[in-house]
Scaffold this motif. Sequence first.
Motif, PDB file in Angstrom:
ATOM      1  N   ASN A 164       0.816  -1.218   0.000  1.00 41.82           N
ATOM      2  CA  ASN A 164       0.000   0.000   0.000  1.00 41.82           C
ATOM      3  C   ASN A 164       0.851   1.271   0.000  1.00 41.82           C
ATOM      4  OD1 ASN A 164      -2.557  -1.365   0.096  1.00 41.82           O
ATOM      5  ND2 ASN A 164      -2.176  -1.796   2.268  1.00 41.82           N
ATOM      6  N   LEU A 165       1.871   1.285  -0.844  1.00 43.47           N
ATOM      7  CA  LEU A 165       2.740   2.451  -0.954  1.00 43.47           C
ATOM      8  C   LEU A 165       2.199   3.405  -2.019  1.00 43.47           C
ATOM      9  CD1 LEU A 165       6.175   0.608  -0.756  1.00 43.47           C
ATOM     10  CD2 LEU A 165       4.904   1.710   1.096  1.00 43.47           C
ATOM     11  N   ASP A 166       2.584   4.658  -1.902  1.00 44.24           N
ATOM     12  CA  ASP A 166       1.996   5.694  -2.755  1.00 44.24           C
ATOM     13  C   ASP A 166       2.756   5.937  -4.054  1.00 44.24           C
ATOM     14  OD1 ASP A 166       0.021   6.209  -0.817  1.00 44.24           O
ATOM     15  OD2 ASP A 166       1.377   7.552   0.274  1.00 44.24           O
ATOM     16  N   TRP A 167       4.063   5.660  -4.051  1.00 42.73           N
ATOM     17  CA  TRP A 167       4.889   6.068  -5.182  1.00 42.73           C
ATOM     18  C   TRP A 167       5.823   4.950  -5.640  1.00 42.73           C
ATOM     19  CZ3 TRP A 167       3.923  10.690  -7.391  1.00 42.73           C
ATOM     20  CH2 TRP A 167       3.273  11.656  -6.626  1.00 42.73           C
ATOM     21  N   VAL A 168       6.021   4.896  -6.953  1.00 41.75           N
ATOM     22  CA  VAL A 168       7.130   4.153  -7.547  1.00 41.75           C
ATOM     23  C   VAL A 168       7.987   5.185  -8.271  1.00 41.75           C
ATOM     24  CG1 VAL A 168       7.861   2.380  -9.177  1.00 41.75           C
ATOM     25  CG2 VAL A 168       5.765   2.052  -7.838  1.00 41.75           C
ATOM     26  N   ILE A 169       9.200   5.382  -7.785  1.00 42.65           N
ATOM     27  CA  ILE A 169      10.104   6.378  -8.361  1.00 42.65           C
ATOM     28  C   ILE A 169      11.136   5.652  -9.209  1.00 42.65           C
ATOM     29  CG2 ILE A 169      11.780   8.188  -7.865  1.00 42.65           C
ATOM     30  CD1 ILE A 169      10.316   8.720  -5.260  1.00 42.65           C
ATOM     31  N   VAL A 170      11.153   5.971 -10.499  1.00 40.85           N
ATOM     32  CA  VAL A 170      11.988   5.256 -11.460  1.00 40.85           C
ATOM     33  C   VAL A 170      13.131   6.152 -11.923  1.00 40.85           C
ATOM     34  CG1 VAL A 170      12.040   4.039 -13.668  1.00 40.85           C
ATOM     35  CG2 VAL A 170       9.975   3.946 -12.242  1.00 40.85           C
ATOM     36  N   ASP A 171      14.346   5.688 -11.731  1.00 38.80           N
ATOM     37  CA  ASP A 171      15.529   6.367 -12.266  1.00 38.80           C
ATOM     38  C   ASP A 171      15.759   5.836 -13.676  1.00 38.80           C
ATOM     39  OD1 ASP A 171      17.882   7.667 -12.741  1.00 38.80           O
ATOM     40  OD2 ASP A 171      19.075   6.554 -11.280  1.00 38.80           O
ATOM     41  N   GLY A 172      15.344   6.606 -14.674  1.00 43.62           N
ATOM     42  CA  GLY A 172      15.446   6.156 -16.054  1.00 43.62           C
ATOM     43  C   GLY A 172      16.841   6.335 -16.625  1.00 43.62           C
ATOM     44  N   ALA A 173      17.051   5.751 -17.786  1.00 42.36           N
ATOM     45  CA  ALA A 173      18.331   5.905 -18.480  1.00 42.36           C
ATOM     46  C   ALA A 173      18.353   7.234 -19.227  1.00 42.36           C
ATOM     47  CB  ALA A 173      18.531   4.753 -19.458  1.00 42.36           C
ATOM     48  N   PRO A 174      19.538   7.749 -19.545  1.00 48.78           N
ATOM     49  CA  PRO A 174      19.610   8.952 -20.376  1.00 48.78           C
ATOM     50  C   PRO A 174      19.331   8.627 -21.839  1.00 48.78           C
ATOM     51  CG  PRO A 174      21.815   8.168 -19.875  1.00 48.78           C
ATOM     52  CD  PRO A 174      20.866   7.299 -19.096  1.00 48.78           C
ATOM     53  N   GLY A 175      18.964   9.648 -22.605  1.00 46.78           N
ATOM     54  CA  GLY A 175      18.756   9.460 -24.033  1.00 46.78           C
ATOM     55  C   GLY A 175      17.303   9.232 -24.389  1.00 46.78           C
TER      56      GLY A 175
END
Length: 218
Positions: A164-175
């Motif tokens: 029951n968490l509020d956020w999924v924070i994704v560190d995306g790749a560059p480009g």
Amino acid sequence: MKQIVIISGKGGTGKTTVVSAMARFVPNKVLVDADVDAANLEILTSPELVSSEIYTEGEIAVISDEKCIKCDVCRQKCRFDAIVVDDDGNYSVDEHGCEGCRVCQLVCPADAIEMKIPEAGFVKKSKTPYGMLFHGELSAGRDNSGKMVTYLRELGAEEAQKNNLDWVIVDGAPGIGCQVIASLTGVDGAIVVSEPTLSAIHDLKRVVELADHFHLKI
């Protein structure tokens, strides 16, 4: 639950630094490092490994030395030039060139070719002081990084829903390549990190156009 991805048009703009800051200040979240070719969010989050699994993808052909009669049919039929012959006349498959189409297996008169599923890297789940982190490591030469990114995001979303968490924070790749597209698909918004240089601004415009294509809030 909301998914947000942090991306940049080029490397070195401070994207992962922004993610690590968000990790400290955003409550009730899961972290996903989707830069699987050069994952480094773990450097800034002090993770403790919880689990690791071998990541596999696709199929590649393997030629049996014992069964191969060196008829050359497989090499002639391979459209990807993935069948190689050494100086001694032995046949093998370049696993980085093989597309897994099975043509060589179908035409082999000696039944000397079988398909195998290769290991393509590792997918890891780690505990950090700021929440769970899902991160991966793609093996050198593997080009289906988008599939690993999609899998990591699925794991992160499952973790968030289960707890029951509020956020999924994704560190995306560059480009704007395959990894980035896999990071952007289906998220609720994107943060684009740039720097005040001509090359960075040029690449910023390209990644914003990509985000616009997916109708994302930036």
